[in-house]
Write a protein that holds these residues in place. Structure first.
Motif, PDB file in Angstrom:
ATOM      1  N   ILE A   1       0.834  -1.201   0.000  1.00  0.00           N
ATOM      2  CA  ILE A   1       0.000   0.000   0.000  1.00  0.00           C
ATOM      3  C   ILE A   1       0.870   1.254   0.000  1.00  0.00           C
ATOM      4  N   ALA A   2       1.883   1.257   0.842  1.00  0.00           N
ATOM      5  CA  ALA A   2       2.777   2.417   0.919  1.00  0.00           C
ATOM      6  C   ALA A   2       3.461   2.662  -0.422  1.00  0.00           C
ATOM      7  N   ARG A   3       3.889   1.575  -1.090  1.00  0.00           N
ATOM      8  CA  ARG A   3       4.542   1.727  -2.386  1.00  0.00           C
ATOM      9  C   ARG A   3       3.557   2.254  -3.435  1.00  0.00           C
ATOM     10  N   ALA A   4       2.314   1.736  -3.431  1.00  0.00           N
ATOM     11  CA  ALA A   4       1.303   2.193  -4.397  1.00  0.00           C
ATOM     12  C   ALA A   4       0.963   3.664  -4.170  1.00  0.00           C
ATOM     13  N   GLU A   5       0.856   4.069  -2.910  1.00  0.00           N
ATOM     14  CA  GLU A   5       0.542   5.469  -2.610  1.00  0.00           C
ATOM     15  C   GLU A   5       1.702   6.385  -2.982  1.00  0.00           C
ATOM     16  N   ALA A   6       2.920   5.885  -2.810  1.00  0.00           N
ATOM     17  CA  ALA A   6       4.086   6.686  -3.212  1.00  0.00           C
ATOM     18  C   ALA A   6       4.127   6.844  -4.731  1.00  0.00           C
ATOM     19  N   ASP A   7       3.803   5.764  -5.461  1.00  0.00           N
ATOM     20  CA  ASP A   7       3.762   5.849  -6.923  1.00  0.00           C
ATOM     21  C   ASP A   7       2.674   6.826  -7.377  1.00  0.00           C
ATOM     22  N   ALA A   8       1.529   6.791  -6.689  1.00  0.00           N
ATOM     23  CA  ALA A   8       0.445   7.708  -7.033  1.00  0.00           C
ATOM     24  C   ALA A   8       0.856   9.154  -6.783  1.00  0.00           C
ATOM     25  N   ALA A   9       1.521   9.391  -5.659  1.00  0.00           N
ATOM     26  CA  ALA A   9       1.977  10.749  -5.344  1.00  0.00           C
ATOM     27  C   ALA A   9       2.981  11.241  -6.379  1.00  0.00           C
ATOM     28  N   ALA A  10       3.867  10.354  -6.844  1.00  0.00           N
ATOM     29  CA  ALA A  10       4.848  10.729  -7.864  1.00  0.00           C
ATOM     30  C   ALA A  10       4.154  11.042  -9.185  1.00  0.00           C
ATOM     31  N   ALA A  11       3.123  10.254  -9.508  1.00  0.00           N
ATOM     32  CA  ALA A  11       2.381  10.497 -10.750  1.00  0.00           C
ATOM     33  C   ALA A  11       1.634  11.827 -10.691  1.00  0.00           C
ATOM     34  N   ILE A  12       1.082  12.157  -9.540  1.00  0.00           N
ATOM     35  CA  ILE A  12       0.395  13.449  -9.373  1.00  0.00           C
ATOM     36  C   ILE A  12       1.381  14.603  -9.533  1.00  0.00           C
ATOM     37  N   SER A  13       2.595  14.412  -8.991  1.00  0.00           N
ATOM     38  CA  SER A  13       3.626  15.451  -9.139  1.00  0.00           C
ATOM     39  C   SER A  13       3.991  15.645 -10.612  1.00  0.00           C
ATOM     40  N   THR A  14       4.078  14.504 -11.338  1.00  0.00           N
ATOM     41  CA  THR A  14       4.371  14.590 -12.775  1.00  0.00           C
ATOM     42  C   THR A  14       3.237  15.295 -13.519  1.00  0.00           C
ATOM     43  N   ARG A  15       1.988  14.999 -13.129  1.00  0.00           N
ATOM     44  CA  ARG A  15       0.840  15.663 -13.741  1.00  0.00           C
ATOM     45  C   ARG A  15       0.885  17.167 -13.490  1.00  0.00           C
ATOM     46  N   THR A  16       1.254  17.558 -12.274  1.00  0.00           N
ATOM     47  CA  THR A  16       1.350  18.980 -11.941  1.00  0.00           C
ATOM     48  C   THR A  16       2.409  19.668 -12.811  1.00  0.00           C
ATOM     49  N   ASP A  17       3.534  18.989 -13.007  1.00  0.00           N
ATOM     50  CA  ASP A  17       4.593  19.556 -13.856  1.00  0.00           C
ATOM     51  C   ASP A  17       4.105  19.694 -15.301  1.00  0.00           C
ATOM     52  N   ALA A  18       3.355  18.686 -15.749  1.00  0.00           N
ATOM     53  CA  ALA A  18       2.831  18.740 -17.126  1.00  0.00           C
ATOM     54  C   ALA A  18       1.820  19.875 -17.280  1.00  0.00           C
ATOM     55  N   GLU A  19       1.018  20.107 -16.263  1.00  0.00           N
ATOM     56  CA  GLU A  19       0.059  21.225 -16.298  1.00  0.00           C
ATOM     57  C   GLU A  19       0.786  22.562 -16.392  1.00  0.00           C
ATOM     58  N   ALA A  20       1.879  22.676 -15.605  1.00  0.00           N
ATOM     59  CA  ALA A  20       2.647  23.925 -15.636  1.00  0.00           C
ATOM     60  C   ALA A  20       3.319  24.118 -16.989  1.00  0.00           C
ATOM     61  N   ALA A  21       3.804  23.029 -17.578  1.00  0.00           N
ATOM     62  CA  ALA A  21       4.463  23.120 -18.882  1.00  0.00           C
ATOM     63  C   ALA A  21       3.471  23.551 -19.965  1.00  0.00           C
ATOM     64  N   LEU A  22       2.251  23.003 -19.928  1.00  0.00           N
ATOM     65  CA  LEU A  22       1.247  23.376 -20.924  1.00  0.00           C
ATOM     66  C   LEU A  22       0.795  24.819 -20.730  1.00  0.00           C
ATOM     67  N   ALA A  23       0.759  25.259 -19.500  1.00  0.00           N
ATOM     68  CA  ALA A  23       0.370  26.650 -19.232  1.00  0.00           C
ATOM     69  C   ALA A  23       1.357  27.617 -19.852  1.00  0.00           C
ATOM     70  N   GLU A  24       2.627  27.224 -19.932  1.00  0.00           N
ATOM     71  CA  GLU A  24       3.639  28.080 -20.546  1.00  0.00           C
ATOM     72  C   GLU A  24       3.448  28.148 -22.061  1.00  0.00           C
ATOM     73  N   GLN A  25       3.043  27.003 -22.653  1.00  0.00           N
ATOM     74  CA  GLN A  25       2.816  26.958 -24.104  1.00  0.00           C
ATOM     75  C   GLN A  25       1.465  26.285 -24.357  1.00  0.00           C
TER      76      GLN A  25
END
Length: 242
Positions: A10-34
């Motif tokens: 469970i801890a590993r799955a939640e950590a993977d989910a948190a990392a994926a959310i962080s990646t999504r946030t970065d992708a949102e910021a990148a699209l906002a720039e362009q």
């Protein structure tokens, strides 16, 4: 058969989910720039889908684990109620046994303290009489005859009886070795580790502890002897057949 779910999973799955959310946030910021970048839009879409998948998976794992844990606790409660008599008996007997063990340990510790104090006092007495006898001219030098009374480097001799220092730590090891040898199996590591202390005290010239009886010995069954089949060497076997 139900697959086991662990807290580590469970801890590993939640950590993977948190990392994926962080990646999504970065992708949102990148699209906002362009905002008109097709590549960044596709990256954000993939990141959103991946984060949603991992978040849902982690949520399912935790939910199922909590359900199973609650069910297991309920089942366990039923089992414990059925075994209430045995549990009460175990609780009562083990607590009483603990009291006996603690009482015996405290008594043994106090006895060893008294022994250590007595040994330290004995050594001080030996050291105090040496200079007194030497000051009176009663010394032993190399090559001189063995007199009935006198002082030497190793100790004092009084009316034919040698008295030498004991050293409290060695005596403690000697005592524990005697007990361990009598009450523990032969292969116990403590028996071998303390053997030098035993030899040092038992070999004393004054026989200071000669009157101390050994504790009663417990006879343990000998481990079964393992017989290994004889393996014939292929090389020797071929040579013998020639």
């Amino acid at each position: 058969m139900m697959t086991q779910i662990t807290e580590e999973q469970i801890a590993r799955a939640e950590a993977d989910a948190a990392a994926a959310i962080s990646t999504r946030t970065d992708a949102e910021a990148a699209l906002a720039e362009q905002p008109y970048s097709e590549t960044r839009a596709k990256a954000l879409t993939a990141a959103v889908q991946h984060a949603a998948h991992l978040t849902a998976y982690a949520g399912r794992l935790r939910s199922e684990w909590e359900e199973r844990t609650a069910a297991a606790k309920e089942d366990r409660s039923v089992l414990e109620k059925a075994a209430a008599k045995q549990i009460n008996q175990a609780d009562k007997e083990l607590k009483a046994s603990k009291g006996s063990v603690v009482e015996a340990a405290a008594a043994a510790q106090q006895a060893v303290v008294r022994l250590m104090d007595a040994v330290v006092a004995h050594d001080a007495l030996v050291r105090s009489h040496g200079p007194v006898l030497a000051g009176l001219g009663l010394t032993f030098n190399e090559g001189q005859p063995e007199y009935e009374t006198g002082s030497s480097r190793s100790g004092v001799k009084v009316r034919g009886q040698w008295w030498t220092q004991v050293e409290a730590g060695v005596v403690a090891g000697w005592l524990l070795h005697r007990v361990a040898e009598a009450r523990l199996p032969r292969m116990n590591a403590l028996v071998g580790a303390l053997r030098p202390c035993r030899k040092t005290v038992d070999g004393r010239p004054d026989g200071l502890f000669a009157g101390v009886e050994s504790p009663a010995k417990v006879e343990f069954p000998r481990p079964p002897r393992v017989e290994f089949p004889r393996m014939e060497s292929p090389v020797l076997g071929r040579a013998a057949r020639r």
